[in-house]
Design an enzyme around this catalytic site. Structure first.
Site, mmCIF file in Angstrom:
data_model
loop_
_atom_site.group_PDB
_atom_site.id
_atom_site.type_symbol
_atom_site.label_atom_id
_atom_site.label_comp_id
_atom_site.label_asym_id
_atom_site.label_seq_id
_atom_site.Cartn_x
_atom_site.Cartn_y
_atom_site.Cartn_z
ATOM 1 N N LYS A 258 50.406 3.139 -3.615
ATOM 2 C CA LYS A 258 51.486 2.476 -2.880
ATOM 3 C C LYS A 258 51.216 2.248 -1.388
ATOM 4 C CE LYS A 258 54.282 1.869 -6.222
ATOM 5 N NZ LYS A 258 53.620 0.745 -6.881
ATOM 6 N N TYR B 57 55.312 0.624 -10.841
ATOM 7 C CA TYR B 57 53.872 0.498 -10.612
ATOM 8 C C TYR B 57 53.504 -0.912 -10.130
ATOM 9 C CZ TYR B 57 49.024 1.834 -10.928
ATOM 10 O OH TYR B 57 47.728 2.151 -10.601
ATOM 11 N N HIS C 228 45.354 -6.997 -13.790
ATOM 12 C CA HIS C 228 45.509 -6.052 -14.897
ATOM 13 C C HIS C 228 46.915 -6.142 -15.465
ATOM 14 C CE1 HIS C 228 42.132 -3.050 -13.679
ATOM 15 N NE2 HIS C 228 41.746 -4.296 -13.621
ATOM 16 N N TYR D 162 44.592 6.856 -16.212
ATOM 17 C CA TYR D 162 45.056 8.075 -15.537
ATOM 18 C C TYR D 162 44.993 9.217 -16.548
ATOM 19 C CZ TYR D 162 47.162 5.552 -11.572
ATOM 20 O OH TYR D 162 47.378 4.796 -10.432
ATOM 21 N N PRO E 180 47.786 9.043 -3.080
ATOM 22 C CA PRO E 180 47.335 7.751 -3.629
ATOM 23 C C PRO E 180 47.581 7.561 -5.124
ATOM 24 C CG PRO E 180 45.453 9.150 -3.086
ATOM 25 C CD PRO E 180 46.664 9.852 -2.590
HETATM 26 C C1 LIG Z 1 41.245 7.393 -1.320
HETATM 27 C C2 LIG Z 1 42.401 6.468 -1.038
HETATM 28 C C3 LIG Z 1 42.838 5.606 -2.034
HETATM 29 C C4 LIG Z 1 43.933 4.754 -1.807
HETATM 30 N N1 LIG Z 1 44.341 3.922 -2.796
HETATM 31 C C5 LIG Z 1 45.370 3.065 -2.576
HETATM 32 C C6 LIG Z 1 45.758 2.076 -3.553
HETATM 33 O O1 LIG Z 1 45.153 1.967 -4.626
HETATM 34 N N2 LIG Z 1 46.802 1.249 -3.256
HETATM 35 C C7 LIG Z 1 47.452 1.332 -2.055
HETATM 36 O O2 LIG Z 1 48.398 0.564 -1.823
HETATM 37 N N3 LIG Z 1 47.085 2.224 -1.084
HETATM 38 C C8 LIG Z 1 46.059 3.084 -1.314
HETATM 39 N N4 LIG Z 1 45.649 3.931 -0.305
HETATM 40 C C9 LIG Z 1 46.356 3.933 0.983
HETATM 41 C C10 LIG Z 1 45.929 2.782 1.924
HETATM 42 O O3 LIG Z 1 44.535 2.798 2.110
HETATM 43 C C11 LIG Z 1 46.675 2.917 3.258
HETATM 44 O O4 LIG Z 1 48.031 3.128 3.017
HETATM 45 C C12 LIG Z 1 46.485 1.664 4.137
HETATM 46 O O5 LIG Z 1 45.207 1.647 4.690
HETATM 47 C C13 LIG Z 1 47.529 1.641 5.263
HETATM 48 O O6 LIG Z 1 47.281 0.542 6.120
HETATM 49 P P1 LIG Z 1 47.652 0.635 7.662
HETATM 50 O O7 LIG Z 1 47.246 -0.662 8.251
HETATM 51 O O8 LIG Z 1 49.037 1.120 7.813
HETATM 52 O O9 LIG Z 1 46.744 1.816 8.239
HETATM 53 P P2 LIG Z 1 45.160 1.913 8.358
HETATM 54 O O10 LIG Z 1 44.487 1.225 7.238
HETATM 55 O O11 LIG Z 1 44.869 3.351 8.599
HETATM 56 O O12 LIG Z 1 44.830 1.078 9.674
HETATM 57 C C14 LIG Z 1 45.104 1.573 10.965
HETATM 58 C C15 LIG Z 1 44.124 0.946 11.938
HETATM 59 O O13 LIG Z 1 44.418 1.414 13.245
HETATM 60 C C16 LIG Z 1 43.208 1.775 13.893
HETATM 61 N N5 LIG Z 1 43.520 2.777 14.933
HETATM 62 C C17 LIG Z 1 43.757 4.094 14.765
HETATM 63 N N6 LIG Z 1 43.990 4.677 15.955
HETATM 64 C C18 LIG Z 1 43.901 3.691 16.885
HETATM 65 C C19 LIG Z 1 44.035 3.676 18.288
HETATM 66 N N7 LIG Z 1 44.282 4.784 18.987
HETATM 67 N N8 LIG Z 1 43.879 2.506 18.925
HETATM 68 C C20 LIG Z 1 43.608 1.349 18.242
HETATM 69 N N9 LIG Z 1 43.462 1.321 16.905
HETATM 70 C C21 LIG Z 1 43.606 2.477 16.233
HETATM 71 C C22 LIG Z 1 42.344 2.302 12.763
HETATM 72 O O14 LIG Z 1 40.948 2.281 13.103
HETATM 73 C C23 LIG Z 1 42.689 1.343 11.639
HETATM 74 O O15 LIG Z 1 41.858 0.204 11.628
HETATM 75 C C24 LIG Z 1 44.561 4.778 -0.524
HETATM 76 C C25 LIG Z 1 44.108 5.629 0.494
HETATM 77 C C26 LIG Z 1 43.048 6.469 0.248
HETATM 78 C C27 LIG Z 1 42.564 7.355 1.365
#
Ligand SMILES: Cc1cc2nc3c(=O)[nH]c(=O)nc-3n(C[C@H](O)[C@H](O)[C@H](O)COP(=O)(O)OP(=O)(O)OC[C@H]3O[C@@H](n4cnc5c(N)ncnc54)[C@H](O)[C@@H]3O)c2cc1C
Length: 406
Positions: A300, A388, A75, A204, A296
């Protein structure tokens, strides 16, 4: 009891854990990833969709960018809509050629799991009773159960990539972390719908009834969000009621509106800003949502997870190649500089585009003036555009053992 040892034990197979595992692999550093959910659950979780330019470049430099390149929707701009009118901000023109790419987190995670599997390095799904201990020692340990037997994994370092509700952050002694937190008095009701997107770019909207966001996942799937109270029961929203409210908030005076289709997924997510600092305790390093959450609105979260693990990979490479702990010691400060800028931007996008239950008529007029200024000033649009598409990563790709890029 099965006893194993590795260089880096990674808790969590979300974007942070999987990206880190692959960055370490590319640098010849061993890791074991321990995930408590199933492979299918991790892939099917519907979450982020907007990748910054730097995240796309990082995935390409890591050799895991084929899916994004093939199926990602690049985009060059986005729309801000208020008072019934859409205003386009040209991200690419304002940032010297950068863009965002819409590519579902599901696909990112699927690509990274495939890449991990191809390396043959260990990734345990469906583990139970995961715990981390002896964080202050030079041999911290991850304990878990898998396939009915107990495992003890001795590590040089542990990466806590287990998201906001994981076990790593709570294992740090109370008092060692400072928590900065803000809860918002609203949440997002999000839907996926089988409907061709009626706009090629995100829209938005600030409407007098609240925020709405038009987005998409593919040429056939629309992703839409509505501001609702944070504890709104999703059962109270029939599909017809959701479409009525989407159309009421999003339809513009020139007749633009989203296409309607069958709703295949719906959920409500509360909104929060959260930072735990420092992002390190002893030999445990927190990355991604385990250390910080952004609302969200600024898209980010996943992108911050990617920039954290780039910094961590560089630090671990420095330790194993040169025996230097300097970059490990700087890890938290280096990450937090970018985290706080993303926090500020996400807070600003959220407070400018949502209606707060305690706001006054003055506050709403100020929001309209803010958006009017934003969409009519080149300086203001440039500021939004560069944030952004993503501020620069704090460290270079080369310093983490990758080809130059970004
Ligand atoms: C509705 C929504 C929209 C979003 N839109 C955006 C967007 O457009 N752009 C953007 O950049 N971000 C967006 N985000 C945020 C993004 O999804 C998260 O920031 C991202 O998933 C973070 O990645 P992570 O690997 O840090 O954590 P997570 O994706 O939460 O991964 C953590 C992993 O650890 C595992 N885990 C948890 N506890 C344990 C345990 N005790 N033992 C072993 N494993 C465990 C979980 O099952 C998971 O697989 C959005 C979030 C939401 C909810």
């Amino acid at each position: 009891m099965t006893r194993q040892a590795t260089q880096v034990g990674i808790v969590g197979a979300g974007p942070a854990g999987l990206l880190l595992g692959h960055l370490l692999h590319l640098n010849g550093i061993d890791s074991v990833i321990v995930e408590d959910r199933s492979r299918e659950h991790v892939i099917d979780r519907v979450r982020a969709g907007v990748l910054e330019q730097g995240t796309v470049d990082l995935m390409a430099a890591m050799g895991v960018g084929g899916g994004v390149e093939h199926a990602g929707l690049r985009h060059a701009g986005l729309y801000i809509s208020f008072l019934g009118q859409r205003h386009r901000i040209d991200l690419t023109e304002l940032t010297g050629g950068k863009a965002i790419t819409v590519y579902g987190q599901n696909e990112v995670v699927r690509d990274l799991i495939d890449a991990r599997t191809a390396t043959g390095r260990p990734l345990y799904f469906e583990t139970e009773d995961v715990g981390v201990a002896e964080l202050d020692s030079t041999e911290p340990v991850i304990r878990f159960r898998h396939g009915g037997s107990a495992h003890e994994l001795r590590c040089d370092f542990i990466a806590g990539c287990d998201g906001f509700h994981g076990v790593c952050r709570p294992s740090i002694p109370s008092g060692a972390l400072t928590v900065y937190e803000r809860e918002y008095p609203f949440g997002w009701l999000g839907i996926l719908a089988e409907a061709a997107p009626s706009s090629d770019e995100l829209v938005y909207t600030l409407h007098e009834r609240g925020f709405a966001l038009f987005s998409m996942r593919s040429p056939k799937v629309t992703r839409l969000y509505l501001q609702v109270p944070p504890d709104e029961p999703i059962e109270q929203w029939s599909d017809d009621a959701i479409w009525d409210e989407m159309l009421r908030r999003m339809t513009t005076r020139d007749g633009w509106k989203p296409n309607i289709g069958r709703i295949t997924q719906k959920s409500v997510t509360p909104m929060r800003s959260f930072v735990a600092a420092p992002m390190r305790h002893g030999r445990l390093f927190l990355a991604g949502d385990a250390a910080h959450i952004v609302p969200p609105t600024g898209a980010k979260g996943l992108n911050l997870a990617a920039s954290d693990v780039l910094v961590l990979a560089r630090a671990l490479k420095g330790f194993y190649e040169r025996g230097s702990s300097d970059w490990l010691n700087e890890y938290s400060d280096t990450c937090l500089r970018r985290v706080w800028k993303a926090q500020r931007f996400s807070w600003w996008m959220t407070s400018t585009l949502h209606r707060s239950p305690d706001e006054t008529a003055f506050d709403h007029q100020r929001q309209i003036a803010d958006l009017d200024y934003l969409t009519s000033s080149c300086a203001a649009m440039t500021s939004l555009a560069e944030q952004y598409v993503g501020l620069p990563m704090e460290v270079s790709f080369e310093s983490a053992g990758l080809p130059a890029g970004g």
